[in-house]
Design a protein around this motif. Structure first.
Motif, PDB file in Angstrom:
ATOM      1  N   ASP A 246       1.131  -0.994  -0.126  1.00 51.77           N
ATOM      2  CA  ASP A 246      -0.248  -0.255  -0.173  1.00 51.77           C
ATOM      3  C   ASP A 246       0.701   1.137  -0.213  1.00 51.77           C
ATOM      4  OD1 ASP A 246      -3.496   0.218   0.643  1.00 51.77           O
ATOM      5  OD2 ASP A 246      -2.115   2.025   2.029  1.00 51.77           O
ATOM      6  N   ARG A 247       0.189   2.577  -0.211  1.00 53.12           N
ATOM      7  CA  ARG A 247       1.049   3.948  -0.369  1.00 53.12           C
ATOM      8  C   ARG A 247       0.907   4.537   0.749  1.00 53.12           C
ATOM      9  NH1 ARG A 247      -2.105   7.055  -4.657  1.00 53.12           N
ATOM     10  NH2 ARG A 247      -1.123   9.070  -3.652  1.00 53.12           N
ATOM     11  N   LEU A 248       0.966   3.647   1.698  1.00 56.73           N
ATOM     12  CA  LEU A 248       0.518   4.301   3.178  1.00 56.73           C
ATOM     13  C   LEU A 248       1.095   3.754   4.119  1.00 56.73           C
ATOM     14  CD1 LEU A 248      -3.187   6.746   3.589  1.00 56.73           C
ATOM     15  CD2 LEU A 248      -1.225   7.254   2.746  1.00 56.73           C
ATOM     16  N   PRO A 249       2.086   4.452   4.894  1.00 60.33           N
ATOM     17  CA  PRO A 249       3.036   3.448   6.353  1.00 60.33           C
ATOM     18  C   PRO A 249       2.177   2.950   7.109  1.00 60.33           C
ATOM     19  CG  PRO A 249       3.036   5.742   6.173  1.00 60.33           C
ATOM     20  CD  PRO A 249       2.574   5.478   4.898  1.00 60.33           C
ATOM     21  N   GLU A 250       1.093   3.786   7.102  1.00 60.58           N
ATOM     22  CA  GLU A 250       0.113   3.196   8.219  1.00 60.58           C
ATOM     23  C   GLU A 250      -0.736   1.621   8.243  1.00 60.58           C
ATOM     24  OE1 GLU A 250      -3.404   5.313  10.984  1.00 60.58           O
ATOM     25  OE2 GLU A 250      -2.852   6.319   8.920  1.00 60.58           O
ATOM     26  N   ALA A 251      -0.764   1.670   6.464  1.00 56.18           N
ATOM     27  CA  ALA A 251      -1.356   0.224   5.626  1.00 56.18           C
ATOM     28  C   ALA A 251       0.056  -0.753   5.901  1.00 56.18           C
ATOM     29  CB  ALA A 251      -2.091   0.702   5.000  1.00 56.18           C
ATOM     30  N   ARG A 252       1.017  -0.191   5.373  1.00 57.12           N
ATOM     31  CA  ARG A 252       2.179  -1.345   5.385  1.00 57.12           C
ATOM     32  C   ARG A 252       2.722  -1.888   7.286  1.00 57.12           C
ATOM     33  NH1 ARG A 252       4.207   2.638   1.747  1.00 57.12           N
ATOM     34  NH2 ARG A 252       5.693   3.766   3.240  1.00 57.12           N
ATOM     35  N   ASP A 253       2.317  -0.451   8.061  1.00 60.27           N
ATOM     36  CA  ASP A 253       2.024  -1.413   9.423  1.00 60.27           C
ATOM     37  C   ASP A 253       1.784  -2.498   9.716  1.00 60.27           C
ATOM     38  OD1 ASP A 253       4.261   0.544   9.799  1.00 60.27           O
ATOM     39  OD2 ASP A 253       3.813   1.898  10.910  1.00 60.27           O
ATOM     40  N   ALA A 254       0.415  -2.016   9.017  1.00 60.13           N
ATOM     41  CA  ALA A 254      -0.973  -2.691   9.862  1.00 60.13           C
ATOM     42  C   ALA A 254      -1.029  -4.434   9.150  1.00 60.13           C
ATOM     43  CB  ALA A 254      -2.436  -2.568   9.126  1.00 60.13           C
ATOM     44  N   ALA A 255       0.039  -4.378   8.085  1.00 63.24           N
ATOM     45  CA  ALA A 255       0.176  -5.718   7.610  1.00 63.24           C
ATOM     46  C   ALA A 255       1.131  -5.856   8.255  1.00 63.24           C
ATOM     47  CB  ALA A 255       0.821  -5.410   6.264  1.00 63.24           C
ATOM     48  N   ARG A 256       1.918  -5.417   8.392  1.00 59.53           N
ATOM     49  CA  ARG A 256       3.047  -6.454   9.263  1.00 59.53           C
ATOM     50  C   ARG A 256       2.443  -6.892  10.528  1.00 59.53           C
ATOM     51  NH1 ARG A 256       5.987  -1.692   7.174  1.00 59.53           N
ATOM     52  NH2 ARG A 256       6.921  -1.600   5.890  1.00 59.53           N
ATOM     53  N   SER A 257       2.041  -6.334  11.059  1.00 62.98           N
ATOM     54  CA  SER A 257       1.249  -6.791  12.462  1.00 62.98           C
ATOM     55  C   SER A 257       0.889  -7.594  12.201  1.00 62.98           C
ATOM     56  CB  SER A 257       0.181  -6.268  13.029  1.00 62.98           C
ATOM     57  OG  SER A 257      -0.439  -6.024  13.855  1.00 62.98           O
ATOM     58  N   ILE A 258      -0.264  -8.195  10.920  1.00 59.15           N
ATOM     59  CA  ILE A 258      -0.975  -9.239  10.638  1.00 59.15           C
ATOM     60  C   ILE A 258       0.014 -10.055  10.572  1.00 59.15           C
ATOM     61  CG2 ILE A 258      -2.580 -10.004   8.963  1.00 59.15           C
ATOM     62  CD1 ILE A 258      -3.722  -7.306   8.624  1.00 59.15           C
ATOM     63  N   ALA A 259       0.912 -10.345   9.639  1.00 55.55           N
ATOM     64  CA  ALA A 259       1.219 -11.528   9.632  1.00 55.55           C
ATOM     65  C   ALA A 259       2.070 -11.679  10.805  1.00 55.55           C
ATOM     66  CB  ALA A 259       3.092 -10.567   7.945  1.00 55.55           C
ATOM     67  N   THR A 260       2.876 -10.640  11.209  1.00 58.70           N
ATOM     68  CA  THR A 260       3.199 -11.582  12.957  1.00 58.70           C
ATOM     69  C   THR A 260       2.182 -11.710  14.033  1.00 58.70           C
ATOM     70  OG1 THR A 260       4.573  -9.113  12.948  1.00 58.70           O
ATOM     71  CG2 THR A 260       4.474 -10.204  14.816  1.00 58.70           C
ATOM     72  N   ALA A 261       0.999 -11.537  13.464  1.00 60.83           N
ATOM     73  CA  ALA A 261       0.164 -12.554  14.268  1.00 60.83           C
ATOM     74  C   ALA A 261      -0.408 -14.030  13.966  1.00 60.83           C
ATOM     75  CB  ALA A 261      -1.119 -11.777  14.871  1.00 60.83           C
ATOM     76  N   VAL A 262      -0.097 -13.832  12.922  1.00 60.25           N
ATOM     77  CA  VAL A 262      -0.740 -15.365  11.398  1.00 60.25           C
ATOM     78  C   VAL A 262       0.532 -15.993  12.339  1.00 60.25           C
ATOM     79  CG1 VAL A 262      -1.293 -16.235   9.870  1.00 60.25           C
ATOM     80  CG2 VAL A 262      -2.381 -14.280  10.496  1.00 60.25           C
ATOM     81  N   TYR A 263       1.957 -15.542  11.726  1.00 59.21           N
ATOM     82  CA  TYR A 263       2.848 -16.399  12.640  1.00 59.21           C
ATOM     83  C   TYR A 263       2.756 -17.614  13.887  1.00 59.21           C
ATOM     84  CZ  TYR A 263       7.246 -17.012  13.939  1.00 59.21           C
ATOM     85  OH  TYR A 263       8.986 -18.413  13.818  1.00 59.21           O
ATOM     86  N   GLN A 264       2.679 -16.379  14.868  1.00 58.10           N
ATOM     87  CA  GLN A 264       2.643 -16.377  15.968  1.00 58.10           C
ATOM     88  C   GLN A 264       1.588 -17.401  15.739  1.00 58.10           C
ATOM     89  OE1 GLN A 264       2.229 -12.579  18.075  1.00 58.10           O
ATOM     90  NE2 GLN A 264       4.747 -12.188  18.078  1.00 58.10           N
ATOM     91  N   ALA A 265       0.502 -17.448  15.818  1.00 61.09           N
ATOM     92  CA  ALA A 265      -0.513 -18.688  16.667  1.00 61.09           C
ATOM     93  C   ALA A 265       0.314 -19.928  15.409  1.00 61.09           C
ATOM     94  CB  ALA A 265      -2.156 -17.769  15.611  1.00 61.09           C
ATOM     95  N   LEU A 266       0.297 -19.449  14.070  1.00 63.80           N
ATOM     96  CA  LEU A 266       0.769 -21.139  13.395  1.00 63.80           C
ATOM     97  C   LEU A 266       1.680 -21.426  14.138  1.00 63.80           C
ATOM     98  CD1 LEU A 266      -0.597 -22.554  10.710  1.00 63.80           C
ATOM     99  CD2 LEU A 266       1.277 -21.540   9.600  1.00 63.80           C
ATOM    100  N   THR A 267       3.194 -21.409  14.472  1.00 63.18           N
ATOM    101  CA  THR A 267       3.851 -22.023  14.569  1.00 63.18           C
ATOM    102  C   THR A 267       4.069 -21.934  16.380  1.00 63.18           C
ATOM    103  OG1 THR A 267       5.643 -19.989  14.915  1.00 63.18           O
ATOM    104  CG2 THR A 267       5.469 -20.937  12.938  1.00 63.18           C
TER     105      THR A 267
END
Length: 299
Positions: A246-267
């Protein structure tokens, strides 16, 4: 013979022509005027003769109504009044009902939510901000009940208006809407709220998209593996990959948070965390997106 002076003779010197104002000075003045306008848009409006009677009352300072059974009869009509001061007063009454007489508001909760969302579209700042404050108190009082079939459609309209107001340039409106969105996330069960928010992470307005992404990431951070699987693990990581570009850093930071949460739950219970995470990303994302996500989360 001496020559007589001629009165209408041509002047020996020419009058000085008026100097032109340098163009750069004009441009500078225009820039200053524009800067003043932009700065003014980010400030709370100064009270005019009409706004002077409006007080933004915090939830902690609201008091119960002395005659709630009587007031409830005229609340909808008062909220629809042409007199905006009366509408502000009625919005504060709706907040009092939500906080202190919540059972009385339940039969007309859907109508109240519709009117609150409608009032947020009003160009008068006092009405808009008071409506946002009312939404925050309604979230705190009713939470998941707003997702019931009777109020679900009205809630959809309210959610969109909050995302739009949180995306505005007027800072005092934006901050109040951000606060309301935060209270919404804290008062509702993550999974059903996530279902509502997912529509807006692909909104045409990039600011709305970013605000929705932040709220969505807050939901995901509260979910366990079972809830994520109910929503769809693949859907979550796909949304994260899309928002990462995404063009906005706010959205990109949210993407990193989502990916981290999925990783932690999955592993969480796996000894081979990296192998499991790599396989998950590579099986659900195009190679270039999988590589981007893998760079974010490292064991």
């Amino acid at each position: 013979m001496a020559l007589r002076p001629i009165d209408n003779a041509l002047p020996t010197t020419t009058p000085e022509r008026p100097k032109k104002q340098p163009k750069i000075a004009v441009a500078t003045q225009k820039q200053q005027d524009r800067a003043a306008v932009i700065d003014g848009e980010n400030q709370a409006p100064l009270p005019s003769s009409g706004d002077a009677t409006v007080d933004y009352v915090s939830s902690n300072n609201l008091k119960p109504l002395s005659d709630p059974e009587v007031k409830i009869q005229s609340l909808i009509g008062d909220l629809d009044s042409k007199n905006w001061n009366k509408v502000c007063e009625s919005l504060n009454n709706a907040r009092r009902f939500a906080l202190f007489h919540s059972s009385l508001l339940i039969p007309i909760l859907g109508k109240i939510v519709l009117v609150v969302a409608k009032t947020m579209r009003n160009p008068r700042s006092a009405l808009c901000k008071t409506a946002i404050m009312a939404a925050a108190d309604i979230f705190n009082a009713y939470g998941d009940k707003l997702l019931d079939p009777e109020t679900s459609d009205a809630f959809d309209g309210l959610l969109l208006q909050l995302l739009l107001k949180a995306s505005q340039d007027k800072r005092f409106v934006c901050e109040e809407a951000d606060r309301a969105l935060g209270l919404m996330g804290g008062s509702m069960t993550p999974l059903p709220l996530l279902q509502k928010l997912r529509v807006y992470v692909s909104h045409n307005n990039l600011r709305v998209r970013a605000k929705a992404a932040v709220s969505l990431s807050n939901c995901v951070s509260k979910m366990g593996l079972e809830e994520m699987e109910q929503f769809g693990m693949a859907k979550l990581i796909e949304m994260a990959a899309d928002l990462l570009n995404d063009r906005l850093p706010e959205a990109r930071d949210a993407a990193r948070s989502i990916a981290t949460a999925v990783y932690q739950a999955l592993t969480k219970d796996s000894e081979q965390k990296m192998e499991l995470w790599q396989g998950f990303c590579q099986s659900n994302l195009p190679p270039i997106h999988a590589l981007s996500i893998l760079k974010i989360v490292k064991p």
